[in-house]
Design an enzyme around this catalytic site. Sequence first.
Site, PDB file in Angstrom:
ATOM      1  N   ALA A 153       0.829  -1.204   0.000  1.00 20.67           N
ATOM      2  CA  ALA A 153       0.000   0.000   0.000  1.00 20.67           C
ATOM      3  C   ALA A 153       0.864   1.256   0.000  1.00 20.67           C
ATOM      4  CB  ALA A 153      -0.932  -0.001   1.212  1.00 20.67           C
ATOM      5  N   TYR A 154       1.911   1.244   0.812  1.00 22.76           N
ATOM      6  CA  TYR A 154       2.815   2.397   0.869  1.00 22.76           C
ATOM      7  C   TYR A 154       3.533   2.589  -0.462  1.00 22.76           C
ATOM      8  CZ  TYR A 154       6.803   5.268   2.325  1.00 22.76           C
ATOM      9  OH  TYR A 154       7.754   6.244   2.425  1.00 22.76           O
ATOM     10  N   ALA A 155       4.060   1.489  -1.018  1.00 21.94           N
ATOM     11  CA  ALA A 155       4.769   1.579  -2.295  1.00 21.94           C
ATOM     12  C   ALA A 155       3.837   2.048  -3.402  1.00 21.94           C
ATOM     13  CB  ALA A 155       5.379   0.226  -2.650  1.00 21.94           C
ATOM     14  N   ALA A 156       2.568   1.657  -3.327  1.00 20.43           N
ATOM     15  CA  ALA A 156       1.609   2.093  -4.342  1.00 20.43           C
ATOM     16  C   ALA A 156       1.441   3.608  -4.323  1.00 20.43           C
ATOM     17  CB  ALA A 156       0.258   1.416  -4.116  1.00 20.43           C
ATOM     18  N   THR A 157       1.423   4.210  -3.139  1.00 19.82           N
ATOM     19  CA  THR A 157       1.295   5.673  -3.078  1.00 19.82           C
ATOM     20  C   THR A 157       2.536   6.340  -3.654  1.00 19.82           C
ATOM     21  OG1 THR A 157       2.227   5.953  -0.825  1.00 19.82           O
ATOM     22  CG2 THR A 157      -0.136   5.497  -0.998  1.00 19.82           C
TER      23      THR A 157
END
Length: 245
Positions: A153-157
Amino acid sequence: MTTTTPRVAIVTGATGGIGRAVAERLAADGMAVVVHYAGNEARAKEVVDTLTAAGGTGTAIRGDVADEAEMSALFEQTGQLYGGVDVVVNTAGIMLLGPVAEYDLGDFDRMHRTNVRGTFVVSQLAARTLRPGGALVNFSTSVTRLQQPGYAAYAATKGAVEAMTLILARELRGRDVTVNAVAPGPTATPLFLEGKPQQVIDQIAGLAPMERLGTPADIAEAVAFLAGPGRWINGQVLFANGGIA
């Protein structure tokens, strides 16, 4: 005798470990620095005091990076105080971890609001405001290349941040404004170190060929390069991670 007007920088998230180091470094380079903060006024004032004690110039201004009205007011106040904006550095962001299958979508929305919408709002204002010779530096992460479980989720942002950064650089053709992103690897900030056993910290540090964690000063050095002499670097993601990825 001629006088030169200092360049003016806005640093979002300037009370965090990396944000503070960036603010201090840009002030040491002679820039007047707006120390943006979201809620901790005392810490922001402490950063400003550090800048001024070292002979620099700084002002603390509060704002929600994802609120266009508040950030517009911050940019307007900066212009009133210092006459314009030359550098914008987006260090503001949050990291909420967890595997995709069990991830809380409320956390996803919260992180998306700060990391993606917040970066977009500030980038939009920077695109409208930065003077010729200016620089916008957004923040990604080396996790986008490491594929570590729990970081999806963090990498997606941050993947979204990279995309908007690279496209904005091309949209500002003819403006003499550079747009880049810095992607730190593991960095020894209080947030990173908190709750981690020394064994885990040592293991992570050992992943890099240089066999240590990055420091906030390491990341600030990369930002200072992009904000200053690195005028031929544009539309790029600079990985500041000691060779970890």
